[in-house]
Scaffold this motif. Structure first.
Motif, PDB file in Angstrom:
ATOM      1  N   THR A 193     -12.965  -4.056 -16.059  1.00  0.00           N
ATOM      2  CA  THR A 193     -12.808  -4.054 -14.603  1.00  0.00           C
ATOM      3  C   THR A 193     -13.229  -2.710 -14.025  1.00  0.00           C
ATOM      4  OG1 THR A 193     -10.967  -5.611 -14.737  1.00  0.00           O
ATOM      5  CG2 THR A 193     -11.168  -4.340 -12.704  1.00  0.00           C
ATOM      6  N   THR A 202     -15.592  -6.895  -0.929  1.00  0.00           N
ATOM      7  CA  THR A 202     -15.031  -5.988  -1.934  1.00  0.00           C
ATOM      8  C   THR A 202     -13.605  -5.601  -1.577  1.00  0.00           C
ATOM      9  OG1 THR A 202     -17.218  -5.087  -2.442  1.00  0.00           O
ATOM     10  CG2 THR A 202     -15.326  -3.759  -3.083  1.00  0.00           C
ATOM     11  N   ARG A 219     -11.278  -8.269  -2.505  1.00  0.00           N
ATOM     12  CA  ARG A 219     -11.074  -8.289  -3.959  1.00  0.00           C
ATOM     13  C   ARG A 219     -10.133  -7.175  -4.402  1.00  0.00           C
ATOM     14  NH1 ARG A 219     -14.463 -11.619  -7.283  1.00  0.00           N
ATOM     15  NH2 ARG A 219     -13.345 -10.588  -8.973  1.00  0.00           N
ATOM     16  N   LYS A 259      -6.636  -7.856  -4.094  1.00  0.00           N
ATOM     17  CA  LYS A 259      -6.270  -8.974  -4.970  1.00  0.00           C
ATOM     18  C   LYS A 259      -5.687 -10.153  -4.191  1.00  0.00           C
ATOM     19  CE  LYS A 259      -5.395  -5.844  -8.830  1.00  0.00           C
ATOM     20  NZ  LYS A 259      -4.423  -5.343  -9.818  1.00  0.00           N
ATOM     21  N   LYS A 302      -5.642 -13.629  -3.632  1.00  0.00           N
ATOM     22  CA  LYS A 302      -6.073 -14.755  -4.463  1.00  0.00           C
ATOM     23  C   LYS A 302      -6.670 -15.902  -3.653  1.00  0.00           C
ATOM     24  CE  LYS A 302      -2.824 -13.730  -8.196  1.00  0.00           C
ATOM     25  NZ  LYS A 302      -1.689 -14.220  -9.020  1.00  0.00           N
ATOM     26  N   PRO A 330     -11.115 -15.153  -3.415  1.00  0.00           N
ATOM     27  CA  PRO A 330     -11.740 -14.510  -4.585  1.00  0.00           C
ATOM     28  C   PRO A 330     -13.261 -14.436  -4.414  1.00  0.00           C
ATOM     29  CG  PRO A 330     -11.252 -16.785  -5.106  1.00  0.00           C
ATOM     30  CD  PRO A 330     -10.765 -16.567  -3.687  1.00  0.00           C
TER      31      PRO A 330
END
Length: 243
Positions: free
Chosen positions: A110, A203, A206, A209, A211, A214
């Motif tokens: 990651t 970005t 993302r 996070k 969900k 995504p």
């Protein structure tokens, strides 16, 4: 002079060292909440670029077609595979006790993807090479310093080594952008920045996070290649016809 690229690379190295040394002093709650702020900053940078858009149909078309191409060629998956390969090379250089830990490897991959294949870095490097505007990469450097610091709390000094491939990739983009710049105009560059702004916005989602959203940021990268020629075609041929 690639001031932005150099600054971004140094920020990762410095952040990696600080995080490796003082990582145990930060709580998990602190790291998580700070990452949310990083995402918010990325979205703000994206919005500031999107408002520069001159030809909305050209930018939207580029995003849709570019993302479709990225998905069809499995660009995101290939980037992850490349990151796994880099992880193995780093493991040979630096002895890591946690190499067998799947969670450790996942976190390192990651980290590699975020620093070496982020939409912000690719966009910022190209803009820096084309126009000499380093503000995007310098702003990214501030975020990357703290991001590297947080990753180094988990991964240790190995985070500093990620700066090497990141510098190589961004320098290539910087040099290529300088070659392309004479063939562009102000409208094409504005639409290019707007397209990059959408990648920054994705970005940001993302990074926090979320969900429900995504976004396939890596698969969106081909849009950055398509947007300028499509913008030129729209402005020179399609727009005069429809007007």
């Amino acid at each position: 002079m690639p001031i932005g690229v150099i600054t971004n690379t140094l920020s990762i190295i410095l952040g990696g060292f600080v995080g490796a040394i003082a990582g145990n002093k930060f709580s998990s709650d602190f790291k998580e909440k700070l990452n949310m702020v990083f995402g918010c900053c990325a979205m703000g940078m994206g919005i500031s670029s999107i408002v520069l858009m001159k030809n909305m149909p050209a930018v939207i078309f580029s995003l849709i077609v570019g993302t479709a191409i990225g998905i069809c060629v499995h660009l995101g998956e290939n980037i992850n595979k490349g990151a796994h390969g880099m992880q193995k090379c780093i493991a040979k250089i630096i002895k890591m006790d946690s190499v067998a830990d799947e969670n450790y490897i996942s976190t390192l991959v990651t980290c590699i993807v975020l620093f070496c294949a982020s939409g912000t870095g690719i966009y910022g490097s190209i803009v820096s090479g084309m126009t000499g505007d380093h503000s995007i990469l310098i702003a990214k450097s501030i975020l990357d310093f703290f991001t590297a610091l947080i990753f180094a709390c988990i991964l240790g000094y190995v985070v500093c080594t990620v700066a090497v491939p990141q510098f190589a990739i961004f320098m290539c983009l910087f040099v290529l952008a300088g070659i392309i710049y004479p063939m562009t105009n102000g409208i094409m560059i504005a639409d290019f920045k707007a397209c990059g702004g959408f990648l920054l916005l994705a970005t940001g989602f993302r990074m926090i996070k979320l969900k429900l959203f995504p976004f396939p940021v890596a698969d969106m990268i081909p849009a950055m290649i398509l947007v300028m020629p499509i913008s030129a075609i729209w402005a020179n041929y399609i727009l005069p016809f429809v007007s």
